[in-house]
Design an enzyme around this catalytic site. Sequence first.
Site, mmCIF file in Angstrom:
data_model
loop_
_atom_site.group_PDB
_atom_site.id
_atom_site.type_symbol
_atom_site.label_atom_id
_atom_site.label_comp_id
_atom_site.label_asym_id
_atom_site.label_seq_id
_atom_site.Cartn_x
_atom_site.Cartn_y
_atom_site.Cartn_z
ATOM 1 N N CYS A 45 0.832 -1.207 0.000
ATOM 2 C CA CYS A 45 0.000 0.000 0.000
ATOM 3 C C CYS A 45 0.866 1.257 0.000
ATOM 4 O O CYS A 45 0.537 2.255 -0.651
ATOM 5 C CB CYS A 45 -0.902 0.023 1.228
ATOM 6 S SG CYS A 45 -2.008 -1.380 1.340
HETATM 7 C C1 BEZ Z 1 0.558 -4.555 1.806
HETATM 8 O O1 BEZ Z 1 0.021 -3.490 1.519
HETATM 9 O O2 BEZ Z 1 1.768 -4.669 1.781
HETATM 10 C C2 BEZ Z 1 -0.275 -5.723 2.208
HETATM 11 C C3 BEZ Z 1 -1.455 -5.543 2.848
HETATM 12 C C4 BEZ Z 1 -2.185 -6.639 3.245
HETATM 13 C C5 BEZ Z 1 -1.705 -7.907 2.967
HETATM 14 C C6 BEZ Z 1 -0.510 -8.073 2.288
HETATM 15 C C7 BEZ Z 1 0.207 -6.979 1.898
#
Ligand code: BEZ
Length: 211
Positions: A45
Amino acid sequence: MALRLGDIAPDFTADTTDGTITFHQWLGDSWGILFSHPADYTPVCTTELGATAKLKTEFAKRNVKVAAVSVDPIESHRGWVGDINETQCTTVNFPIIADSQRVVATAYDMIHPNADDKATVRSVFVIGPDKKIKLTLTYPASTGRNFLELIRVIDSLQLTAKFRVATPADWKDGEDCIITPAVKDAEAETLFPKGMRKVKPYLRYTPQPNK
Ligand code: BEZ
Protein backbone atom coordinates in the site's frame (compact mmCIF):
# COMPACT_ATOMS: atom_id res chain seq x y z
CA MET A 1 -25.33 -6.62 -4.73
CA ALA A 2 -21.99 -5.68 -6.23
CA LEU A 3 -21.80 -2.46 -8.19
CA ARG A 4 -21.81 -2.82 -11.95
CA LEU A 5 -20.64 -0.71 -14.83
CA GLY A 6 -23.17 2.02 -15.54
CA ASP A 7 -24.45 2.13 -11.94
CA ILE A 8 -24.34 5.47 -10.13
CA ALA A 9 -21.35 5.50 -7.79
CA PRO A 10 -22.76 5.62 -4.24
CA ASP A 11 -22.46 9.03 -2.62
CA PHE A 12 -21.14 9.38 0.93
CA THR A 13 -19.76 11.88 3.40
CA ALA A 14 -16.47 10.90 5.05
CA ASP A 15 -13.51 12.19 7.02
CA THR A 16 -10.33 12.30 5.00
CA THR A 17 -6.77 13.52 5.39
CA ASP A 18 -7.95 16.64 3.47
CA GLY A 19 -11.01 17.24 5.70
CA THR A 20 -14.59 16.07 5.36
CA ILE A 21 -15.80 15.41 1.82
CA THR A 22 -19.17 14.62 0.33
CA PHE A 23 -18.09 12.47 -2.56
CA HIS A 24 -20.31 13.62 -5.45
CA GLN A 25 -19.89 17.27 -4.53
CA TRP A 26 -16.14 16.81 -4.17
CA LEU A 27 -15.98 15.17 -7.61
CA GLY A 28 -17.88 18.05 -9.24
CA ASP A 29 -17.45 17.76 -13.03
CA SER A 30 -14.26 15.72 -12.76
CA TRP A 31 -13.62 12.11 -13.48
CA GLY A 32 -12.86 10.15 -10.31
CA ILE A 33 -10.81 7.23 -9.09
CA LEU A 34 -11.79 5.69 -5.77
CA PHE A 35 -9.40 2.95 -4.69
CA SER A 36 -9.19 0.92 -1.52
CA HIS A 37 -6.16 -0.48 0.23
CA PRO A 38 -6.21 -3.17 2.92
CA ALA A 39 -4.42 -1.35 5.73
CA ASP A 40 -2.15 1.54 6.67
CA TYR A 41 1.54 0.94 7.43
CA THR A 42 1.76 -1.99 5.03
CA PRO A 43 4.44 -2.24 2.34
CA VAL A 44 2.49 -2.73 -0.90
CA CYS A 45 0.00 0.00 0.00
CA THR A 46 2.86 2.37 0.79
CA THR A 47 4.25 1.94 -2.73
CA GLU A 48 0.79 2.26 -4.31
CA LEU A 49 -0.03 5.55 -2.64
CA GLY A 50 3.41 6.87 -3.52
CA ALA A 51 2.96 5.87 -7.17
CA THR A 52 -0.42 7.61 -7.25
CA ALA A 53 1.00 10.81 -5.77
CA LYS A 54 3.73 10.89 -8.42
CA LEU A 55 1.08 10.78 -11.17
CA LYS A 56 -0.60 13.99 -9.96
CA THR A 57 0.17 15.92 -13.18
CA GLU A 58 -1.10 13.07 -15.37
CA PHE A 59 -4.37 12.85 -13.42
CA ALA A 60 -4.79 16.65 -13.50
CA LYS A 61 -4.25 16.74 -17.29
CA ARG A 62 -7.15 14.34 -17.64
CA ASN A 63 -9.38 16.12 -15.10
CA VAL A 64 -9.29 13.16 -12.72
CA LYS A 65 -9.60 13.43 -8.94
CA VAL A 66 -8.26 10.53 -6.88
CA ALA A 67 -9.30 9.35 -3.42
CA ALA A 68 -7.96 6.39 -1.46
CA VAL A 69 -9.88 4.56 1.25
CA SER A 70 -9.20 2.09 4.03
CA VAL A 71 -10.93 1.14 7.25
CA ASP A 72 -8.11 2.60 9.36
CA PRO A 73 -8.76 5.78 11.36
CA ILE A 74 -7.70 9.30 10.40
CA GLU A 75 -4.84 9.55 12.94
CA SER A 76 -3.34 6.41 11.47
CA HIS A 77 -3.65 7.82 7.92
CA ARG A 78 -1.97 11.07 8.95
CA GLY A 79 0.99 9.30 10.53
CA TRP A 80 1.37 6.92 7.60
CA VAL A 81 1.36 9.76 5.04
CA GLY A 82 4.65 10.90 6.60
CA ASP A 83 6.15 7.47 5.94
CA ILE A 84 4.84 7.40 2.36
CA ASN A 85 6.31 10.82 1.63
CA GLU A 86 9.63 9.82 3.18
CA THR A 87 10.03 6.37 1.63
CA GLN A 88 8.51 7.03 -1.80
CA CYS A 89 10.15 10.47 -2.22
CA THR A 90 6.88 12.24 -2.94
CA THR A 91 4.09 14.19 -1.25
CA VAL A 92 0.69 12.57 -0.95
CA ASN A 93 -1.59 15.04 -2.72
CA PHE A 94 -5.01 13.37 -2.59
CA PRO A 95 -7.42 12.56 0.24
CA ILE A 96 -7.27 9.26 2.09
CA ILE A 97 -10.69 8.39 3.47
CA ALA A 98 -10.91 7.09 7.04
CA ASP A 99 -13.65 4.50 6.79
CA SER A 100 -13.62 3.07 10.32
CA GLN A 101 -17.39 2.53 10.21
CA ARG A 102 -17.05 0.77 6.81
CA VAL A 103 -19.64 3.03 5.19
CA VAL A 104 -17.68 3.35 1.94
CA ALA A 105 -16.37 -0.22 2.05
CA THR A 106 -19.91 -1.55 2.38
CA ALA A 107 -21.46 0.72 -0.25
CA TYR A 108 -18.75 -0.27 -2.75
CA ASP A 109 -18.56 -3.93 -1.65
CA MET A 110 -14.84 -3.61 -0.90
CA ILE A 111 -14.74 -6.25 1.86
CA HIS A 112 -14.63 -9.76 0.48
CA PRO A 113 -15.02 -11.96 3.58
CA ASN A 114 -13.62 -15.09 1.97
CA ALA A 115 -10.39 -13.20 1.30
CA ASP A 116 -10.30 -11.11 4.49
CA ASP A 117 -13.25 -10.30 6.72
CA LYS A 118 -11.74 -7.14 8.22
CA ALA A 119 -9.75 -5.31 5.58
CA THR A 120 -10.76 -4.01 2.17
CA VAL A 121 -9.38 -5.75 -0.90
CA ARG A 122 -7.66 -3.63 -3.57
CA SER A 123 -10.71 -2.29 -5.40
CA VAL A 124 -10.64 0.43 -8.03
CA PHE A 125 -13.63 2.36 -9.33
CA VAL A 126 -13.28 4.81 -12.21
CA ILE A 127 -16.22 7.20 -12.17
CA GLY A 128 -17.28 9.49 -15.02
CA PRO A 129 -18.43 13.11 -14.73
CA ASP A 130 -21.99 11.71 -14.88
CA LYS A 131 -21.16 9.86 -11.60
CA LYS A 132 -21.57 6.51 -13.32
CA ILE A 133 -19.10 3.70 -12.78
CA LYS A 134 -16.96 3.22 -15.89
CA LEU A 135 -14.49 0.59 -14.66
CA THR A 136 -14.05 -1.73 -11.71
CA LEU A 137 -10.96 -3.73 -10.78
CA THR A 138 -10.35 -6.03 -7.83
CA TYR A 139 -6.84 -7.10 -6.90
CA PRO A 140 -5.73 -9.26 -3.99
CA ALA A 141 -3.85 -7.70 -1.09
CA SER A 142 -0.56 -9.20 -2.21
CA THR A 143 -0.54 -7.60 -5.68
CA GLY A 144 0.09 -3.89 -6.10
CA ARG A 145 -1.85 -2.22 -8.90
CA ASN A 146 -0.45 -0.64 -12.04
CA PHE A 147 -1.44 3.02 -11.93
CA LEU A 148 -0.19 3.70 -15.45
CA GLU A 149 -2.79 1.17 -16.56
CA LEU A 150 -5.45 3.32 -14.90
CA ILE A 151 -4.21 6.35 -16.85
CA ARG A 152 -4.32 4.25 -20.04
CA VAL A 153 -7.90 3.17 -19.34
CA ILE A 154 -8.96 6.74 -18.63
CA ASP A 155 -7.44 7.83 -21.95
CA SER A 156 -9.53 5.14 -23.63
CA LEU A 157 -12.69 6.02 -21.70
CA GLN A 158 -12.37 9.73 -22.46
CA LEU A 159 -11.68 9.04 -26.14
CA THR A 160 -14.50 6.55 -26.62
CA ALA A 161 -16.93 8.90 -24.85
CA LYS A 162 -16.35 11.45 -27.66
CA PHE A 163 -15.76 9.37 -30.79
CA ARG A 164 -17.36 6.21 -32.15
CA VAL A 165 -14.20 4.17 -31.64
CA ALA A 166 -12.95 1.46 -29.32
CA THR A 167 -9.34 0.75 -28.38
CA PRO A 168 -7.55 -2.51 -29.15
CA ALA A 169 -5.44 -4.71 -26.88
CA ASP A 170 -2.54 -2.88 -25.25
CA TRP A 171 -3.55 0.39 -26.96
CA LYS A 172 -1.82 3.54 -25.81
CA ASP A 173 -2.74 7.17 -26.38
CA GLY A 174 -1.79 8.13 -29.94
CA GLU A 175 -2.15 4.67 -31.48
CA ASP A 176 -4.71 3.51 -34.04
CA CYS A 177 -8.24 2.86 -32.81
CA ILE A 178 -10.96 0.44 -33.86
CA ILE A 179 -14.08 1.78 -35.54
CA THR A 180 -17.09 0.52 -33.59
CA PRO A 181 -19.19 -2.13 -35.41
CA ALA A 182 -22.33 0.08 -35.50
CA VAL A 183 -20.60 2.53 -37.86
CA LYS A 184 -21.24 1.68 -41.53
CA ASP A 185 -18.32 1.94 -43.98
CA ALA A 186 -19.91 4.88 -45.81
CA GLU A 187 -20.46 6.73 -42.54
CA ALA A 188 -16.89 5.98 -41.46
CA GLU A 189 -15.52 8.02 -44.37
CA THR A 190 -17.20 11.13 -42.97
CA LEU A 191 -16.59 10.37 -39.31
CA PHE A 192 -12.95 9.46 -39.75
CA PRO A 193 -11.39 11.70 -42.43
CA LYS A 194 -7.91 10.38 -41.55
CA GLY A 195 -8.93 7.12 -43.24
CA MET A 196 -9.93 3.58 -42.51
CA ARG A 197 -7.85 0.40 -42.71
CA LYS A 198 -10.20 -2.53 -43.21
CA VAL A 199 -8.67 -5.87 -42.16
CA LYS A 200 -12.01 -7.69 -41.99
CA PRO A 201 -15.53 -6.27 -42.34
CA TYR A 202 -15.71 -6.22 -38.53
CA LEU A 203 -12.10 -5.16 -37.89
CA ARG A 204 -11.51 -1.62 -39.10
CA TYR A 205 -8.83 0.72 -37.82
CA THR A 206 -8.49 4.48 -37.98
CA PRO A 207 -5.84 6.85 -36.66
CA GLN A 208 -6.79 8.28 -33.27
CA PRO A 209 -9.37 10.95 -34.18
CA ASN A 210 -8.24 13.63 -31.70
CA LYS A 211 -4.48 13.48 -32.41
C1 BEZ B 1 0.56 -4.56 1.81
O1 BEZ B 1 0.02 -3.49 1.52
O2 BEZ B 1 1.77 -4.67 1.78
C2 BEZ B 1 -0.27 -5.72 2.21
C3 BEZ B 1 -1.45 -5.54 2.85
C4 BEZ B 1 -2.18 -6.64 3.24
C5 BEZ B 1 -1.71 -7.91 2.97
C6 BEZ B 1 -0.51 -8.07 2.29
C7 BEZ B 1 0.21 -6.98 1.90
